[in-house]
Scaffold this active site. Sequence first.
Site, short mmCIF file in Angstrom:
data_model
loop_
_atom_site.label_atom_id
_atom_site.label_comp_id
_atom_site.label_asym_id
_atom_site.label_seq_id
_atom_site.Cartn_x
_atom_site.Cartn_y
_atom_site.Cartn_z
N HIS A 58 40.87 38.71 36.77
CA HIS A 58 42.06 39.24 37.52
C HIS A 58 43.43 38.33 37.47
O HIS A 58 43.54 37.55 38.30
CB HIS A 58 41.41 39.22 39.11
CG HIS A 58 42.62 40.09 39.92
ND1 HIS A 58 42.21 40.74 41.25
CD2 HIS A 58 44.12 40.34 39.94
CE1 HIS A 58 43.15 41.36 41.47
NE2 HIS A 58 44.31 41.15 40.98
N GLU A 63 41.17 43.44 35.97
CA GLU A 63 41.51 44.15 37.15
C GLU A 63 43.17 43.31 37.62
O GLU A 63 43.31 42.16 37.52
CB GLU A 63 40.45 43.87 38.23
CG GLU A 63 40.19 42.66 38.64
CD GLU A 63 39.30 42.29 40.01
OE1 GLU A 63 38.26 43.45 39.65
OE2 GLU A 63 39.16 41.51 40.73
N HIS A 94 33.88 42.78 46.38
CA HIS A 94 34.56 41.88 47.18
C HIS A 94 33.46 41.64 48.43
O HIS A 94 33.13 42.06 49.18
CB HIS A 94 35.63 42.77 47.99
CG HIS A 94 36.80 41.89 48.30
ND1 HIS A 94 37.69 41.22 47.41
CD2 HIS A 94 36.76 41.03 49.57
CE1 HIS A 94 38.37 40.40 48.42
NE2 HIS A 94 38.10 40.28 49.43
#
Length: 243
Positions: A43, A70, A195
Amino acid sequence: MTKLSVNINKFATLRNARGGNLPDILKVAADCETFGADGITVHPRPDERHIRYRDVRELKPLVTTEFNIEGYPSKEFLDLVLEVKPEQCTLVPDPPGVLTSNTGWDTIQHQSFLKEVIGTLKAAGIRVSIFLNPEVDKVEGAKTAGADRIELYTGPYAEEYHNALTQPQNLALFNDYKNTAVKATEIGLDINAGHDLNLDNLRYFKLHIPQLKEVSIGHALVCDAIYFGLENTIQMYKRLLVD
């Protein structure tokens, strides 16, 4: 079996804290794959506080499993993704400077923007997943925008999980995840999740969302690896994902 994609951002955070190249991010990614990871997730953020754009470019030819990038679809991010062409791009609605991803897309409000971005990525042959809260009414918008998958934002689930062990009524929240997953499957969307998933709460989630294709786990996995070792930790997570 649900696939485990290891998010290696935290390894990059550790490297950046001292400068130099320890740990070596390329070796970390290769070792994660050797130890059983089904994919590598990164990310990159605008301030490059962990994974850097250069890392992403260098990782692409070395990752032999699924490469998932991401991030928020800024011009710079999209240019990078289109250059690297990962197997999957996960779009998250992070504003600049946010500490970590903390909500999913409003697929109704941002429909036209998502449709344009997703169309561009899919034209390049990249599978697209979008970060989504457990909100059934947002699922149709993900499909209409052209997404292939949704990634359920599991932060609220992880936060409530331990409370629910002694107060089962608190797991009413989990119905929203199940209903969102059912709706997504009905209209042809695959399901990822990520998450704050960890060794305590992952198995329950997997058992109750059987449609789950992939989880992306980084922070908790890296913390566990301090105690258990990276190879052992990856295998511990994978055992929780067996059907």
